[in-house]
Design an enzyme around this catalytic site. Structure first.
Site, PDB file in Angstrom:
ATOM      1  N   THR A 147       0.879  -1.186   0.000  1.00  0.00           N
ATOM      2  CA  THR A 147       0.000   0.000   0.000  1.00  0.00           C
ATOM      3  C   THR A 147       0.905   1.222   0.000  1.00  0.00           C
ATOM      4  O   THR A 147       1.365   1.649  -1.050  1.00  0.00           O
ATOM      5  CB  THR A 147      -0.955   0.012   1.224  1.00  0.00           C
ATOM      6  N   LYS A 169       3.557  -7.007   4.013  1.00  0.00           N
ATOM      7  CA  LYS A 169       3.333  -5.607   3.668  1.00  0.00           C
ATOM      8  C   LYS A 169       2.921  -4.884   4.942  1.00  0.00           C
ATOM      9  O   LYS A 169       2.313  -5.475   5.836  1.00  0.00           O
ATOM     10  CB  LYS A 169       2.258  -5.472   2.598  1.00  0.00           C
ATOM     11  N   THR A 180      -0.088  -3.521  11.517  1.00  0.00           N
ATOM     12  CA  THR A 180      -0.991  -3.451  10.358  1.00  0.00           C
ATOM     13  C   THR A 180      -0.316  -4.018   9.187  1.00  0.00           C
ATOM     14  O   THR A 180       0.418  -3.324   8.494  1.00  0.00           O
ATOM     15  CB  THR A 180      -1.281  -2.056   9.889  1.00  0.00           C
ATOM     16  N   GLU A 260       6.099   4.592   7.637  1.00  0.00           N
ATOM     17  CA  GLU A 260       5.737   5.861   6.988  1.00  0.00           C
ATOM     18  C   GLU A 260       6.473   7.051   7.591  1.00  0.00           C
ATOM     19  O   GLU A 260       6.352   7.345   8.780  1.00  0.00           O
ATOM     20  CB  GLU A 260       4.233   6.092   7.125  1.00  0.00           C
ATOM     21  N   ASN A 379      -0.103  10.916   6.368  1.00  0.00           N
ATOM     22  CA  ASN A 379      -1.345  10.452   6.964  1.00  0.00           C
ATOM     23  C   ASN A 379      -2.430  11.511   7.067  1.00  0.00           C
ATOM     24  O   ASN A 379      -3.527  11.232   7.534  1.00  0.00           O
ATOM     25  CB  ASN A 379      -1.065   9.826   8.323  1.00  0.00           C
ATOM     26  N   SER A 384      -7.661  10.977   0.706  1.00  0.00           N
ATOM     27  CA  SER A 384      -8.159  11.915  -0.308  1.00  0.00           C
ATOM     28  C   SER A 384      -7.265  11.919  -1.539  1.00  0.00           C
ATOM     29  O   SER A 384      -6.449  11.043  -1.735  1.00  0.00           O
ATOM     30  CB  SER A 384      -8.297  13.306   0.298  1.00  0.00           C
TER      31      SER A 384
END
EC number: 2.3.1.35
Lengths: 384, 384
Positions: A147, A169, A180, A260, A379, A384
């Site tokens: 992702t 992942k 996650t 991230e 994040n 969006s």
């Protein structure tokens, strides 16, 4: 490599059009046997995605003939329709793979919560993926489950005549009760499902469960271990469990390194705790302290934030006996000022914090990342 | 106004040179009586700063004649020397204020953890402050306790013949078990210390304790309530407690509005919980979800992150009965997709999240902020 390093597995990874940007988003992993043993560990989040609810049921039988995974949508918080979609996906896989039963097909999804999957694209993608199944497809499968991951993650341990391999992942919403993430491990060792289950739970407890990048627990975490028996070797339990642990540990480290926005990987080693639970609680409290994570980002050995995080736990300790080292320098001794903090070198990506509770002899290591403006940026614009 | 709004109090705020930038950093609040009743609530962090350990002892007597507060250094994790410094500070205040006893002087400190205070400057500052004590000094005192606060915070409620006023500081490390903050409240009502204690605990439980800006609990949190009796009025308990609650609520709101780096104030209202504890647990879990806080920063009504935060709690709920509204739009109904998220207007600073657990009739409101690059910036460069 990846999930096809072990004999008895084929895999594929394709772009089904679930992701709007056209990147690969559907993976299929098939156990070609002779054995179809499997074990699974799932998120402890009480809000569970449809594929988690489905796969938990499948794994109760201890047999998995194939795993279908999609990125581009988590199929979480999608109600009865979401569960029907997962069921339909498993049915489709069983249909295109001759001789399979939907009740032995595990499903995993990752992506945005609260959005229904584009089932027309997904089901067509299953056909495409099935047509591309290959003993060399592990790499493509690993790529298709990404992702926000910047790299795909695979790991392989080869022993005497048998192999454990896998793919993972995960980059955000990384926390305990499983990070996650989606993980599929495969082995050609000839091992029954109850042994797989024992080895998998032992391995995840000290690897994935101790990765806590951002304290946020996913609705979709899934770790599966499939055995084909194709190597016709049944290893000793201890050796097998250690191989599974090594692959989990390696994949967990890859998750942390790709978290991230992170610029630092932080290893938090809690030592001299009264119990292992105390050590884990303290490690997690430190790992989740946003102020400390910001300080580490600024290469600031701000040990006061470590102590204030320890102070919020119920672990056994006396405040005036706590010691903290950052990158080898004991900046806090006996709860107060220790060695000169200017001696702490924080230029490198890995930061090592040792928290000495002086309360026993147990230890645990938790891995986390720093908190950065890039994390905020990534994040605040994700859906969006 | 501030701590001198009530009769029977003088205050001062001066620059003692504790802060290197020369800003005001020392405040003194004196109760001129006739009554010297007091109550206090302190951080529940087990790593407590020296002034907290000292003031907890002082408050056990129920009498406080003066409070000395400094910014520019927390005097936390400073060992026996830190405690001696706090003691010396109280002794100095008793000495310069004729007829006072060190055992009735409360001390509060805020700033960086793990650094000893410059005692020569601090003790000289006590003399300067004592010379400037005034019935109009409340504002200056409020300014002198600021750290990263961009504004000073004061509040006053005036009733029939009596007043409750106060000042607060706090901007980061804001979390429960009292936010990272120093608060001094004063009243001229003629109230005994056990009544003050009851009213203060009731007020903080639903105000400061439900501010959770960044999940980080301080070593120095202190909230004091002093009564002078100078108004010669003893109000009904309920009326008095409500006035104290109003001042605490107002100051708590000011803390949230000035939280480090924040661009959004987020009101999390948990409704239809089985118990108030459930409501608070769920509210806090939502408040501490970094991914949600980033999403709010990006004006993204990402309700999936609300559900995944609820799912990590032990509160009573069924996943498929959860409802979530963001700014009045029920974006999640029965655990799945609800009204169109495009209808959510997030342009304004205040964001209102309602989490409906559909499990009972209890409710609680937790306040937090968004997570921003400015927060990261401010806290990665704080101690250097």
């Amino acid at each position: 490599m990846s999930v096809t390093a072990a004999k008895g597995f084929t895999a594929a990874g394709i772009a089904a059009g679930i992701k709007e940007n056209g990147n690969p988003d559907l993976a299929l992993v098939v156990n070609t046997g002779p054995r179809l043993a499997a074990a699974g560990v799932f998120t402890s989040n009480r809000v569970k995605a449809a594929p988690v609810l489905w796969s938990e049921q499948v794994l109760k039988g201890g047999r998995v003939s194939a795993v279908v995974l999609n990125s581009g949508g988590a199929n979480a918080c999608t109600g009865p329709k979401g569960f029907q979609d997962t069921h339909a996906t498993a049915e489709k896989v069983a249909e295109v793979l001759d001789g399979h039963s939907a009740g032995e097909i595990a499903v995993a999804s990752t992506g945005l919560i609260g959005v229904l999957l584009p089932m027309d694209k997904l089901l067509a993608g299953v056909e495409t993926a099935a047509a591309q199944l290959s003993e060399h497809g592990g790499e493509k499968a690993a790529i298709a489950i990404k992702t926000t991951d910047t790299v795909h993650k695979t790991s392989v341990v080869t022993k005497d005549g048998w192999t454990v391999g896998g793919m993972a992942k995960g980059a955000g919403m990384l926390a305990p009760g499983l990070a996650t993430m989606l993980v599929v491990l495969t082995t050609d060792a000839d091992v029954e499902s109850d042994v797989l289950d024992r080895a998998l739970r032992a391995a995840t407890r000290t690897t994935f469960d101790r990765v806590d990048s951002d304290g946020c627990m996913s609705t979709n975490d899934t770790v599966l271990l499939l055995a084909s028996g194709a190597a016709e070797v049944t290893p000793e339990y201890a050796e097998f469990a250690e191989a599974v642990r090594q692959v989990c540990d390696d994949l967990g480290q890859q998750l942390i390194r790709d978290a991230e926005g992170a610029s630092k990987d932080i290893k938090i080693e809690v030592v001299n705790a009264a119990t292992e639970d105390d050590a884990v609680e303290v490690g997690r409290s430190i790992a989740r302290n946003n102020l400390l994570k910001c300080a580490i980002h600024g290469e600031d050995p701000n040990w006061g934030r470590v102590l204030s995080a320890i102070g919020t736990t119920s672990a056994a300790f006396e405040p005036d006996r706590l010691n903290v080292a950052i990158n080898g320098v004991w900046v806090c001794k006996n709860g107060g000022v220790g060695e000169d903090r200017d001696n702490v070198d924080m230029r490198y990506r890995e930061v090592h914090i040792v928290a000495d509770l002086a309360a026993g002899s147990e230890t645990a290591t938790i891995w986390t990342n720093d908190l950065t403006a890039d994390y905020v940026h990534e994040n605040s614009a994700y859906s969006s």
